[in-house]
Design an enzyme around this catalytic site. Sequence first.
Site, mmCIF file in Angstrom:
data_model
loop_
_atom_site.group_PDB
_atom_site.id
_atom_site.type_symbol
_atom_site.label_atom_id
_atom_site.label_comp_id
_atom_site.label_asym_id
_atom_site.label_seq_id
_atom_site.Cartn_x
_atom_site.Cartn_y
_atom_site.Cartn_z
ATOM 1 N N TYR A 189 60.783 32.908 -9.589
ATOM 2 C CA TYR A 189 62.215 32.633 -9.737
ATOM 3 C C TYR A 189 62.885 33.964 -10.032
ATOM 4 C CZ TYR A 189 66.333 30.041 -11.609
ATOM 5 O OH TYR A 189 67.587 29.528 -11.847
ATOM 6 N N LYS A 217 62.144 31.423 -5.423
ATOM 7 C CA LYS A 217 63.521 30.941 -5.491
ATOM 8 C C LYS A 217 64.393 32.183 -5.608
ATOM 9 C CE LYS A 217 66.837 28.156 -8.077
ATOM 10 N NZ LYS A 217 67.111 27.330 -9.276
#
Length: 353
Positions: A189, A217
């Site tokens: 992330y 992400k």
Amino acid sequence: MSIFSGIWVPLITPFADGEVDHAALRTLVRRYAGAGIAGLVALGTTGEPATLDAAEQDAVLATILDEAQAQAEAQAQTEAQAQTEAQAQAKAQAQTKAQAQTEAQAQTQTETQAQAAVRGAAHAQALPVLVGVSGNHTASMRERIEQLNALPIAGVLMAAPYYIRPSQAGIVGHFTVLADASDKPVVLYDIPYRTGVRLELDTLLTLAAHPRIQAVKDCAGSLDTTLALIRDGRLQVLAGEDINIFNTLCLGGSGAIAASAHVRPEQFVALYRALSAGRLDEGRRIFHELAPLIQALFAEPNPAPVKALLAALGLIRDELRMPMTCAGDALVARLRELAGLERIEVHAAALSA
């Protein structure tokens, strides 16, 4: 293809009178399971995990997993029933022909397929659930990941250690320890405006060599990095900034983890499917329809606008935990307008007059 493709919804955590509203959480899981999304994210940033204690986090995850499995089984049973009814109809049609051999074959086929459908219902695949694991204490995070290994989750979503701003070498070491500890796939992330440190391209490419690190992400806001990761091909690139979904998918990204997909999830799925199939004009039209709503849903800190609109739709109460606050009245009015709620209420009032 990796499961980390398509539209994933990072679930909010609904509250009622200060407590987690598990009934509302189940309602949301049912809603999104029926919308064609690829998966759910539990305890991501949108789920306000920082405001939940350890027991609450475990309870939220348990509810999501349980309801996801229940929905899968219900869907499989519905499909099994439909298949059984279709086969019964085929059998009846064969019988009207008065052909004994055909009747016997039809009956055998009906029984075999019905049994297979029942077995399929018993082993239904639940909607995948990715779990957020955050922190800046590597050992504690490793313990949490070891706990999660026993659960039927699709993987873990992890950002860089926040606040302490380690070196890139420290980041590689941190993620390597955690990926080594995980039995599940890992999604990185990259969100520097929350953590205070970005995952540099060389760092991401180094981590891509780990067998359990499968996706990222992407919230870094760097077109160069996004394109380089897509061209490298080892990590699935999921748009993390909702307004960048169209760009990322057109570049070859695999999907998105999109908080705004709480609202109109079917349209987000249609957007993904259109662009994946190369229907650019259709995808552009859908995205242009969604863009004003996406922008409004991030006009104030997430997840306040999302919760406000879900509350207006009657799905949850508009509650957050401090230090988060509810969306302002002006934004709520704008969200209602964009969602078409004002038109619906005016129409309903006209009908009742």
